[in-house]
Design a protein around this motif. Structure first.
Motif, PDB file in Angstrom:
ATOM      1  N   TRP A  78       8.518  11.682  11.833  1.00  0.00           N
ATOM      2  CA  TRP A  78       7.329  12.322  11.271  1.00  0.00           C
ATOM      3  C   TRP A  78       7.131  11.921   9.811  1.00  0.00           C
ATOM      4  CZ3 TRP A  78      11.310  14.869  13.720  1.00  0.00           C
ATOM      5  CH2 TRP A  78      12.309  15.401  12.900  1.00  0.00           C
ATOM      6  N   HIS A  79       8.131  11.262   9.229  1.00  0.00           N
ATOM      7  CA  HIS A  79       7.967  10.601   7.938  1.00  0.00           C
ATOM      8  C   HIS A  79       7.809   9.107   8.246  1.00  0.00           C
ATOM      9  CE1 HIS A  79       9.136  14.296   6.087  1.00  0.00           C
ATOM     10  NE2 HIS A  79      10.406  14.213   6.431  1.00  0.00           N
ATOM     11  N   PRO A  80       6.586   8.583   8.305  1.00  0.00           N
ATOM     12  CA  PRO A  80       6.395   7.192   8.747  1.00  0.00           C
ATOM     13  C   PRO A  80       7.217   6.162   7.980  1.00  0.00           C
ATOM     14  CG  PRO A  80       4.295   8.336   8.680  1.00  0.00           C
ATOM     15  CD  PRO A  80       5.296   9.260   8.056  1.00  0.00           C
ATOM     16  N   SER A  81       7.422   6.394   6.689  1.00  0.00           N
ATOM     17  CA  SER A  81       8.174   5.405   5.911  1.00  0.00           C
ATOM     18  C   SER A  81       9.680   5.534   6.105  1.00  0.00           C
ATOM     19  CB  SER A  81       7.829   5.519   4.425  1.00  0.00           C
ATOM     20  OG  SER A  81       8.065   6.830   3.947  1.00  0.00           O
ATOM     21  N   SER A  82      10.115   6.565   6.825  1.00  0.00           N
ATOM     22  CA  SER A  82      11.548   6.728   7.084  1.00  0.00           C
ATOM     23  C   SER A  82      12.125   5.492   7.764  1.00  0.00           C
ATOM     24  CB  SER A  82      11.783   7.968   7.953  1.00  0.00           C
ATOM     25  OG  SER A  82      13.132   8.069   8.363  1.00  0.00           O
ATOM     26  N   GLN A 111      13.394   8.473  -3.763  1.00  0.00           N
ATOM     27  CA  GLN A 111      12.792   8.663  -2.444  1.00  0.00           C
ATOM     28  C   GLN A 111      11.327   9.077  -2.519  1.00  0.00           C
ATOM     29  OE1 GLN A 111      14.149  13.279  -1.469  1.00  0.00           O
ATOM     30  NE2 GLN A 111      14.888  11.687  -0.135  1.00  0.00           N
ATOM     31  N   LYS A 112      10.932   9.810  -3.568  1.00  0.00           N
ATOM     32  CA  LYS A 112       9.541  10.254  -3.673  1.00  0.00           C
ATOM     33  C   LYS A 112       8.574   9.076  -3.777  1.00  0.00           C
ATOM     34  CE  LYS A 112      10.413  14.806  -5.705  1.00  0.00           C
ATOM     35  NZ  LYS A 112      10.176  15.705  -6.869  1.00  0.00           N
ATOM     36  N   ASP A 113       9.077   7.937  -4.227  1.00  0.00           N
ATOM     37  CA  ASP A 113       8.235   6.742  -4.307  1.00  0.00           C
ATOM     38  C   ASP A 113       7.851   6.222  -2.931  1.00  0.00           C
ATOM     39  OD1 ASP A 113       8.507   6.889  -7.024  1.00  0.00           O
ATOM     40  OD2 ASP A 113       9.975   5.266  -7.183  1.00  0.00           O
ATOM     41  N   PHE A 114       8.483   6.790  -1.887  1.00  0.00           N
ATOM     42  CA  PHE A 114       8.215   6.329  -0.524  1.00  0.00           C
ATOM     43  C   PHE A 114       7.748   7.468   0.388  1.00  0.00           C
ATOM     44  CE2 PHE A 114      11.191   3.458  -2.533  1.00  0.00           C
ATOM     45  CZ  PHE A 114      10.582   2.234  -2.304  1.00  0.00           C
ATOM     46  N   VAL A 120       0.597   5.434   1.321  1.00  0.00           N
ATOM     47  CA  VAL A 120      -0.556   5.436   2.222  1.00  0.00           C
ATOM     48  C   VAL A 120      -1.527   4.283   1.968  1.00  0.00           C
ATOM     49  CG1 VAL A 120      -1.973   6.993   0.807  1.00  0.00           C
ATOM     50  CG2 VAL A 120      -2.286   6.937   3.301  1.00  0.00           C
ATOM     51  N   ASN A 121      -1.593   3.792   0.745  1.00  0.00           N
ATOM     52  CA  ASN A 121      -2.576   2.753   0.425  1.00  0.00           C
ATOM     53  C   ASN A 121      -1.972   1.360   0.284  1.00  0.00           C
ATOM     54  OD1 ASN A 121      -4.942   4.387   0.367  1.00  0.00           O
ATOM     55  ND2 ASN A 121      -4.316   5.201  -1.624  1.00  0.00           N
ATOM     56  N   GLU A 122      -0.750   1.173   0.787  1.00  0.00           N
ATOM     57  CA  GLU A 122      -0.167  -0.160   0.725  1.00  0.00           C
ATOM     58  C   GLU A 122       0.205  -0.634   2.123  1.00  0.00           C
ATOM     59  OE1 GLU A 122       3.162   0.183  -1.897  1.00  0.00           O
ATOM     60  OE2 GLU A 122       4.488   1.040  -0.387  1.00  0.00           O
ATOM     61  N   GLN A 126       4.238  -4.609   1.750  1.00  0.00           N
ATOM     62  CA  GLN A 126       4.279  -4.208   0.341  1.00  0.00           C
ATOM     63  C   GLN A 126       5.346  -3.124   0.126  1.00  0.00           C
ATOM     64  OE1 GLN A 126       0.111  -3.198  -0.117  1.00  0.00           O
ATOM     65  NE2 GLN A 126      -0.304  -5.050  -1.315  1.00  0.00           N
ATOM     66  N   THR A 127       5.455  -2.218   1.087  1.00  0.00           N
ATOM     67  CA  THR A 127       6.508  -1.202   0.999  1.00  0.00           C
ATOM     68  C   THR A 127       7.878  -1.861   1.087  1.00  0.00           C
ATOM     69  OG1 THR A 127       5.061   0.443   2.055  1.00  0.00           O
ATOM     70  CG2 THR A 127       7.413   0.930   1.995  1.00  0.00           C
ATOM     71  N   TYR A 128       8.022  -2.827   1.987  1.00  0.00           N
ATOM     72  CA  TYR A 128       9.286  -3.558   2.093  1.00  0.00           C
ATOM     73  C   TYR A 128       9.638  -4.244   0.770  1.00  0.00           C
ATOM     74  CZ  TYR A 128       9.509  -3.206   7.246  1.00  0.00           C
ATOM     75  OH  TYR A 128       9.614  -2.768   8.543  1.00  0.00           O
ATOM     76  N   ARG A 129       8.647  -4.797   0.114  1.00  0.00           N
ATOM     77  CA  ARG A 129       8.906  -5.476  -1.156  1.00  0.00           C
ATOM     78  C   ARG A 129       9.450  -4.488  -2.183  1.00  0.00           C
ATOM     79  NH1 ARG A 129      10.395 -10.140  -2.973  1.00  0.00           N
ATOM     80  NH2 ARG A 129       8.749 -11.239  -1.822  1.00  0.00           N
ATOM     81  N   ARG A 130       8.892  -3.296  -2.231  1.00  0.00           N
ATOM     82  CA  ARG A 130       9.382  -2.296  -3.185  1.00  0.00           C
ATOM     83  C   ARG A 130      10.792  -1.833  -2.821  1.00  0.00           C
ATOM     84  NH1 ARG A 130       7.214   2.433  -4.109  1.00  0.00           N
ATOM     85  NH2 ARG A 130       5.957   2.725  -2.217  1.00  0.00           N
ATOM     86  N   LEU A 131      11.064  -1.734  -1.528  1.00  0.00           N
ATOM     87  CA  LEU A 131      12.419  -1.366  -1.103  1.00  0.00           C
ATOM     88  C   LEU A 131      13.426  -2.453  -1.476  1.00  0.00           C
ATOM     89  CD1 LEU A 131      11.494   0.153   2.367  1.00  0.00           C
ATOM     90  CD2 LEU A 131      12.659   1.386   0.524  1.00  0.00           C
ATOM     91  N   ALA A 132      13.008  -3.696  -1.364  1.00  0.00           N
ATOM     92  CA  ALA A 132      13.889  -4.801  -1.751  1.00  0.00           C
ATOM     93  C   ALA A 132      14.208  -4.753  -3.241  1.00  0.00           C
ATOM     94  CB  ALA A 132      13.245  -6.135  -1.381  1.00  0.00           C
TER      95      ALA A 132
END
Length: 216
Positions: A78-82, A111-114, A120-122, A126-132
């Protein structure tokens, strides 16, 4: 529950095994911590354990020699970015298993950054890049992590579109293992195979009481 060798970085031990001439194999108590990188309560228990409780374990020989901790990556859908966050953990686990716990601490800290509103707007990549970039903070190559996470924008050779990334199969394995235990809530602690009535709000003294009671 067992830890496959390729996931050895999930394990945390506090003392080297002692030499013994006994034919009885060495065994330790197993403390399994089921947590989700996108869960605030998971972040809370992880921080308490790693910064306050585990140092006490290391300083207590009877505990240090008798305890193995296992990090169980529990995706909460239910947390899509999980899913993406746990994939990043698996990428670090593959590239630098000795950095897995440090990476986990760094990811929990940001974690709040994700959270939903933050992603929602990336795009997914792009999320993977920030996680890297989070992985890079603990000394793991940003580019190597991203290579394991990035989703191609073209179909596979057989025309398939749900092709996943380089750690998809690892995610399937950890998810399958967790489902066998039936864990739902995060965080959940399983001690020697039994789910425990613990809380993310426990103090150091409460954890000391727990280990005093349960470590023989």
């Amino acid at each position: 529950m067992a830890v496959p060798p390729k996931f050895a970085g999930h394990k945390l031990e506090f003392a080297p095994p002692t030499a013994s001439s006994s034919s009885v194999p060495r065994a330790t108590h197993t403390f399994e911590l089921f947590v989700d990188y996108c869960c605030p309560f998971s972040a809370r228990i992880f921080n308490t354990l790693t910064t306050q409780v585990f140092p006490v374990v290391r300083e207590t020989p009877a505990w240090a020699s008798s305890l193995t901790v296992v990090f169980r990556q529990q995706v909460q859908p239910w947390h899509p970015s999980s899913t993406l966050m746990h994939e990043a953990g698996l990428a670090v686990l593959r590239l630098a298993p000795d950095k897995f716990w440090a990476f986990s601490g760094e990811l929990f800290a940001v974690q709040k950054d994700f959270f939903d509103v933050s992603v929602v707007n990336e795009t997914r990549n792009q999320t993977y890049r920030r996680l890297a970039k989070v992985a890079a903070k603990v000394g793991v190559s940003e580019e190597e992590v991203y290579k394991l996470l990035v989703i191609p924008d073209k179909a596979g050779e057989d025309g398939s579109l749900n092709i996943g990334n380089a750690v998809t199969n690892d995610l399937k394995v950890v998810t399958k293992m967790n489902r066998l235990v039936g864990v739902h809530v995060t965080p959940t602690v399983v001690f020697d195979g039994v789910v425990q009535d613990t809380s993310s709000g426990w103090t150091v003294d409460q954890w000391k009481e727990f280990f005093t009671k349960n470590i023989a």
